[in-house]
Design a protein around this motif. Structure first.
Motif, short mmCIF file in Angstrom:
data_model
loop_
_atom_site.label_atom_id
_atom_site.label_comp_id
_atom_site.label_asym_id
_atom_site.label_seq_id
_atom_site.Cartn_x
_atom_site.Cartn_y
_atom_site.Cartn_z
N LEU A 28 0.83 -1.20 0.00
CA LEU A 28 0.00 0.00 0.00
C LEU A 28 0.87 1.25 0.00
N PHE A 29 1.85 1.30 0.89
CA PHE A 29 2.74 2.46 0.97
C PHE A 29 3.63 2.57 -0.27
N GLY A 30 4.21 1.45 -0.68
CA GLY A 30 5.22 1.49 -1.74
C GLY A 30 4.66 1.57 -3.14
N VAL A 31 3.42 1.17 -3.36
CA VAL A 31 2.84 1.20 -4.71
C VAL A 31 1.74 2.26 -4.80
N VAL A 32 0.69 2.08 -4.02
CA VAL A 32 -0.41 3.05 -4.04
C VAL A 32 0.09 4.43 -3.61
N GLY A 33 0.96 4.44 -2.61
CA GLY A 33 1.49 5.70 -2.12
C GLY A 33 2.27 6.46 -3.18
N VAL A 34 3.03 5.75 -4.01
CA VAL A 34 3.80 6.40 -5.07
C VAL A 34 2.86 7.08 -6.07
N PHE A 35 1.76 6.42 -6.41
CA PHE A 35 0.81 7.02 -7.35
C PHE A 35 0.19 8.28 -6.75
N ILE A 36 -0.19 8.22 -5.48
CA ILE A 36 -0.80 9.39 -4.84
C ILE A 36 0.21 10.54 -4.75
N SER A 37 1.42 10.23 -4.30
CA SER A 37 2.45 11.25 -4.17
C SER A 37 2.81 11.86 -5.53
N PRO A 44 9.96 -3.73 15.66
CA PRO A 44 9.97 -4.57 14.46
C PRO A 44 8.96 -4.14 13.40
N LEU A 45 7.75 -3.75 13.83
CA LEU A 45 6.74 -3.33 12.87
C LEU A 45 7.18 -2.06 12.15
N LEU A 46 7.61 -1.06 12.88
CA LEU A 46 8.00 0.21 12.29
C LEU A 46 9.20 0.04 11.37
N TYR A 47 10.20 -0.71 11.83
CA TYR A 47 11.39 -0.93 11.01
C TYR A 47 11.03 -1.65 9.72
N SER A 48 10.17 -2.66 9.82
CA SER A 48 9.78 -3.42 8.64
C SER A 48 9.04 -2.55 7.64
N LEU A 49 8.15 -1.68 8.12
CA LEU A 49 7.38 -0.82 7.22
C LEU A 49 8.28 0.21 6.53
N VAL A 50 9.19 0.82 7.29
CA VAL A 50 10.07 1.84 6.72
C VAL A 50 11.01 1.20 5.69
N PHE A 51 11.62 0.07 6.07
CA PHE A 51 12.53 -0.61 5.16
C PHE A 51 11.79 -1.12 3.92
N GLY A 52 10.67 -1.82 4.14
CA GLY A 52 9.94 -2.39 3.03
C GLY A 52 9.41 -1.34 2.08
N GLU A 53 8.85 -0.25 2.64
CA GLU A 53 8.34 0.80 1.75
C GLU A 53 9.47 1.42 0.95
N GLY A 54 10.64 1.61 1.56
CA GLY A 54 11.76 2.22 0.86
C GLY A 54 12.17 1.43 -0.37
N VAL A 55 12.25 0.10 -0.23
CA VAL A 55 12.67 -0.74 -1.35
C VAL A 55 11.59 -0.82 -2.42
N VAL A 56 10.35 -1.09 -2.00
CA VAL A 56 9.25 -1.19 -2.97
C VAL A 56 9.01 0.16 -3.65
N ASN A 57 9.19 1.24 -2.90
CA ASN A 57 9.05 2.58 -3.47
C ASN A 57 10.04 2.81 -4.60
N ASP A 58 11.30 2.43 -4.39
CA ASP A 58 12.30 2.60 -5.45
C ASP A 58 11.92 1.82 -6.71
N ALA A 59 11.49 0.58 -6.50
CA ALA A 59 11.10 -0.25 -7.63
C ALA A 59 9.89 0.35 -8.36
N THR A 60 8.90 0.80 -7.59
CA THR A 60 7.69 1.35 -8.20
C THR A 60 7.97 2.63 -8.97
N THR A 61 8.82 3.50 -8.43
CA THR A 61 9.10 4.76 -9.13
C THR A 61 9.80 4.51 -10.46
N VAL A 62 10.72 3.53 -10.49
CA VAL A 62 11.40 3.22 -11.75
C VAL A 62 10.43 2.61 -12.75
#
Length: 524
Positions: free
Chosen positions: A112-121, A171-189
């Motif tokens: 949701l953060f890394g894909v949908v969020g990129v479109f909204i942003s 663990p939850l916060l770290y996982s969300l920040v790390f996961g969104e960062g990686v998926v965000n990079d992939a989605t933007t490209v």
């Protein structure tokens, strides 16, 4: 004849020196970054990115003075160099080192953060800049430039925040920040590549639908290619057992197959970044267990080292490029207008983040609602996630150079403005927001305690639920009843149910074929 040979020899020697000297100097500066970064290791206010940028700026200033204000570079940046050589190890290592248990446990929220969020942003940054830039007397951008601009400034860099957060404590916060960062990079490209294919002269609902279709095609096929490459590598390592002769072959096969997956994706005009990321996840999940103990240690540190050097290289160059006199001379905007554009972009970035972080966090909490659930994204967590995504880094720089330069050079005033805008925003967000990250997190999470699963959720993840996979050995009525129970459980707690059944399927079918222990209790 002897004179001709002598001249050719001198020319070759001159070209060799022109190539070797800059590379030697750049490697020396890279070594300096590593040494200074080690000395500042205990200072969490300054991370590796900030250190590399400062050293790059100082080096650029020295070169600028020595060259009599002609150039601040040791090497000339080429966007193809970034996408072919520097980006693959960074993304692959992110997938290879990811803690899969937490990543896939929060997979839906991360997507949701890394894909949908990129479109909204991207939508907010594109529309906002389209409306505000002409009012700031900045003209010359095309419709495609505005769409690309939204993508460029939606690519996050969460390194600063991850260096402050502790995975064991949050663990939850770290996982969300790390996961969104990686998926965000992939989605933007992927989104950047999809924008290049649409007809910007006809921006309507049909064009928007085409953009979404192209994005989904690139996303799904790139992911499938990465998973396939990872599974093939795991199967080859498991069946052929390379380690009985030499562990070097195991390591070489993993490195080359990862890079092959990336290049195949680029060859077929897919997203290499997404392919190599999922290739890294699959390799660490299966292939990593099929190699010798020495190869496991070597591969983990080898991939981490390659990623570290590539990231340091990029931020070091960004520091030098900030002092590129030619780009500043080509740009014809006044100082006041330039500052207004920088401020506008940062404001739009902040609004774009807020527009999806808080609503999607509420949606995620609703999707995972439980009466006794304490494992949720709190408001303070949401603020940290919003803040972590405000910093921009390597992907933004690379996409800007790919769109607005040719081999790192531009002679167009508008393109030069966009390059300088990107560099300044990356510098400001990395340095200023990076410095403020530690005090912000210390204020919001003064007593970080392990954010464990609730008792019932832990029971679900650790114990065998009486809802096994469907069996051909039992009656249809029994299977139907179990399917109904599974469906009701899926509606009540979708994330945990999907995660649980994937683990069951993985242990029953995937690991026996591709390798790995028949256990999901480990963090890897």
């Amino acid at each position: 004849m002897a004179v001709v040979v002598s001249e050719l020899t001198e020319n070759v020697a001159g070209e060799h020196a022109q190539l070797v000297i800059p590379i030697t100097l750049f490697v020396a500066v890279l070594c300096l970054c590593i040494v200074i970064g080690h000395l500042l290791q205990e200072n969490q206010w300054v991370n590796e990115s900030i250190t590399a940028i400062f050293i790059g700026s100082i080096t650029g200033t020295v070169i600028l003075i020595l060259s009599k204000w002609k150039s601040s570079h040791i090497l000339t940046f080429n966007e193809e160099l970034f996408f072919i050589y520097l980006l693959p190890p960074i993304i692959f290592n992110a997938g290879f080192q990811v803690k899969k248990k937490q990543f896939f446990h929060n997979f839906l929220t991360i997507m949701l953060f890394g894909v949908v969020g990129v479109f909204i942003s991207s939508l907010i940054i594109t529309s906002g800049s389209w409306w505000l830039f002409p009012r700031l007397k900045f003209h010359g951008l095309t419709a495609r430039d505005y769409l690309v601009l939204g993508t460029i400034f939606s690519a996050t860099d969460t390194v600063c925040t991850l260096q402050v957060l502790h995975q064991d404590e949050t663990p939850l916060l770290y996982s969300l920040v790390f996961g969104e960062g990686v998926v965000n990079d992939a989605t933007t490209v992927v989104l950047f590549n999809a924008i290049q294919k649409i007809d910007v002269t006809k921006l309507n609902s049909k064009a928007g639908l085409r953009l979404i279709v192209d994005f989904l095609y690139l996303f799904s096929t790139s992911t499938a290619l990465g998973v396939t490459a990872g599974l093939l590598t795991a199967y080859a390592l498991k069946t052929l057992y390379f380690g009985r002769h030499a562990s070097i072959r195991e390591i070489a096969l993993m490195v080359l197959m990862a890079y092959l997956s990336y290049m195949l994706a680029e060859l077929f005009e897919l997203s290499g970044i997404l392919t190599v990321f999922f290739c890294g996840i699959v390799m660490s999940h299966y292939a990593w267990h099929n190699v010798t103990d020495s190869s496991r240690i070597t591969t983990r540190y080898l991939f981490a080292m390659m990623s570290f050097v590539a990231e340091t290289f990029i931020f070091l160059y960004v520091g030098m490029d900030a002092l590129d006199i030619e780009k500043w001379r080509i740009s014809k905007l006044s100082f006041g207008t330039s500052v207004a554009i920088y401020a506008t972009i940062i404001l739009l970035m902040s609004l774009g983040r807020a527009a999806f972080v808080f609503p999607l966090s509420a949606l995620s909490n609703y999707m995972n609602r439980r009466a006794d659930r304490t494992y949720k994204i709190t408001f303070r967590h949401q603020v940290i996630i919003w803040w972590a995504g405000l910093m921009r880094g390597a992907v933004s720089i690379a996409l800007a150079f790919k769109q607005y330069t040719f081999s790192g050079v531009t002679m167009d005033p508008t393109d030069a403005v966009m390059i300088t805008n990107t560099i300044i925003v990356v510098l400001f967000s990395t340095v200023v927001f990076g410095f403020l990250t530690k005090p912000l997190i210390s204020y919001l999470l003064p007593n970080s305690a392990p954010n464990n699963l609730s008792r019932e959720e832990s029971k679900i993840l650790k114990e065998d639920m009486n809802l096994p996979l469907l069996s051909f050995e039992e009656s249809a009525t029994t299977n139907i009843l179990r399917a109904k129970d599974s469906l009701s459980m899926l509606i009540e707690r979708p994330v945990y149910t999907i995660h649980y059944y994937w683990r069951r399927f993985d242990d029953a079918y995937m690991r026996p074929i591709f390798g790995g222990p028949i256990s999901s209790s480990s963090s890897r």
